[in-house]
Design a protein around this motif. Structure first.
Motif, mmCIF file in Angstrom:
data_model
loop_
_atom_site.group_PDB
_atom_site.id
_atom_site.type_symbol
_atom_site.label_atom_id
_atom_site.label_comp_id
_atom_site.label_asym_id
_atom_site.label_seq_id
_atom_site.Cartn_x
_atom_site.Cartn_y
_atom_site.Cartn_z
ATOM 1 N N UNK A 18 0.837 -1.197 0.000
ATOM 2 C CA UNK A 18 0.000 0.000 0.000
ATOM 3 C C UNK A 18 0.872 1.249 0.000
ATOM 4 N N UNK A 19 0.502 2.242 -0.815
ATOM 5 C CA UNK A 19 1.219 3.518 -0.806
ATOM 6 C C UNK A 19 0.861 4.270 0.469
ATOM 7 N N UNK A 20 1.895 4.765 1.155
ATOM 8 C CA UNK A 20 1.690 5.568 2.363
ATOM 9 C C UNK A 20 2.590 6.797 2.317
ATOM 10 N N UNK A 21 2.305 7.741 3.202
ATOM 11 C CA UNK A 21 3.132 8.928 3.390
ATOM 12 C C UNK A 21 3.659 8.890 4.817
ATOM 13 N N UNK A 22 4.971 9.037 4.988
ATOM 14 C CA UNK A 22 5.595 9.022 6.309
ATOM 15 C C UNK A 22 6.162 10.398 6.628
ATOM 16 N N UNK A 23 6.078 10.755 7.901
ATOM 17 C CA UNK A 23 6.593 12.047 8.352
ATOM 18 C C UNK A 23 8.112 12.058 8.248
ATOM 19 N N UNK A 28 8.946 12.180 15.013
ATOM 20 C CA UNK A 28 7.548 11.827 14.769
ATOM 21 C C UNK A 28 7.487 10.510 13.996
ATOM 22 N N UNK A 29 6.573 9.634 14.372
ATOM 23 C CA UNK A 29 6.442 8.339 13.708
ATOM 24 C C UNK A 29 5.132 8.236 12.920
ATOM 25 N N UNK A 46 0.236 15.434 12.689
ATOM 26 C CA UNK A 46 0.671 15.537 14.082
ATOM 27 C C UNK A 46 1.592 16.736 14.295
ATOM 28 N N UNK A 47 2.683 16.806 13.523
ATOM 29 C CA UNK A 47 3.692 17.845 13.765
ATOM 30 C C UNK A 47 3.802 18.870 12.632
ATOM 31 N N UNK A 48 3.047 18.672 11.560
ATOM 32 C CA UNK A 48 3.012 19.606 10.412
ATOM 33 C C UNK A 48 4.275 19.600 9.568
ATOM 34 N N UNK A 49 5.155 18.621 9.731
ATOM 35 C CA UNK A 49 6.358 18.495 8.898
ATOM 36 C C UNK A 49 5.989 17.957 7.522
ATOM 37 N N UNK A 50 6.927 18.047 6.604
ATOM 38 C CA UNK A 50 6.713 17.469 5.279
ATOM 39 C C UNK A 50 6.693 15.948 5.381
#
Length: 69
Positions: A18-23, A28-29, A46-50
Protein backbone atom coordinates in the motif's frame (compact mmCIF):
# COMPACT_ATOMS: atom_id res chain seq x y z
CA UNK A 1 -6.02 -21.43 30.71
CA UNK A 2 -7.24 -19.63 27.59
CA UNK A 3 -10.19 -17.25 27.69
CA UNK A 4 -11.95 -16.23 24.51
CA UNK A 5 -14.39 -13.37 24.33
CA UNK A 6 -16.51 -13.47 21.21
CA UNK A 7 -16.19 -15.50 18.07
CA UNK A 8 -13.06 -15.84 16.03
CA UNK A 9 -13.17 -13.80 12.85
CA UNK A 10 -13.46 -16.39 10.06
CA UNK A 11 -12.79 -13.79 7.36
CA UNK A 12 -9.22 -13.84 6.07
CA UNK A 13 -7.28 -10.61 6.50
CA UNK A 14 -6.11 -9.45 3.08
CA UNK A 15 -2.73 -7.70 2.97
CA UNK A 16 -1.28 -5.80 0.04
CA UNK A 17 1.56 -3.41 -0.71
CA UNK A 18 0.00 0.00 0.00
CA UNK A 19 1.22 3.52 -0.81
CA UNK A 20 1.69 5.57 2.36
CA UNK A 21 3.13 8.93 3.39
CA UNK A 22 5.59 9.02 6.31
CA UNK A 23 6.59 12.05 8.35
CA UNK A 24 10.11 13.32 7.63
CA UNK A 25 10.66 14.49 11.22
CA UNK A 26 13.03 12.31 13.28
CA UNK A 27 10.84 12.87 16.37
CA UNK A 28 7.55 11.83 14.77
CA UNK A 29 6.44 8.34 13.71
CA UNK A 30 3.21 9.39 11.97
CA UNK A 31 2.18 7.88 8.64
CA UNK A 32 -0.97 8.14 6.49
CA UNK A 33 -2.36 5.86 3.80
CA UNK A 34 -2.25 7.49 0.35
CA UNK A 35 -6.01 6.99 -0.11
CA UNK A 36 -6.67 8.84 3.19
CA UNK A 37 -4.45 11.88 2.57
CA UNK A 38 -6.07 15.31 2.51
CA UNK A 39 -3.78 16.95 -0.11
CA UNK A 40 -1.73 15.83 -3.11
CA UNK A 41 1.43 16.27 -1.02
CA UNK A 42 0.28 16.12 2.61
CA UNK A 43 1.89 17.59 5.70
CA UNK A 44 2.04 15.56 8.88
CA UNK A 45 -1.26 15.84 10.80
CA UNK A 46 0.67 15.54 14.08
CA UNK A 47 3.69 17.85 13.76
CA UNK A 48 3.01 19.61 10.41
CA UNK A 49 6.36 18.50 8.90
CA UNK A 50 6.71 17.47 5.28
CA UNK A 51 5.99 13.85 4.38
CA UNK A 52 7.54 11.42 1.89
CA UNK A 53 5.82 8.69 -0.09
CA UNK A 54 6.75 5.03 0.38
CA UNK A 55 5.00 1.65 0.63
CA UNK A 56 4.08 -0.73 3.43
CA UNK A 57 2.37 -4.14 3.62
CA UNK A 58 -1.02 -3.33 5.19
CA UNK A 59 -4.53 -4.70 5.59
CA UNK A 60 -6.78 -3.61 2.72
CA UNK A 61 -9.06 -0.72 3.73
CA UNK A 62 -11.15 1.24 1.23
CA UNK A 63 -11.91 4.94 1.71
CA UNK A 64 -15.35 5.72 0.29
CA UNK A 65 -15.40 9.35 1.45
CA UNK A 66 -15.70 11.89 -1.38
CA UNK A 67 -13.65 14.37 0.72
CA UNK A 68 -10.43 12.42 0.19
CA UNK A 69 -10.72 11.39 -3.47
Amino acid sequence: MVLAFGRKNDEEIKLEETKIWVCNSENCKCWVRDNFKSNDVPHCPICKSEMSQTTKELQVIHNHSKNFM
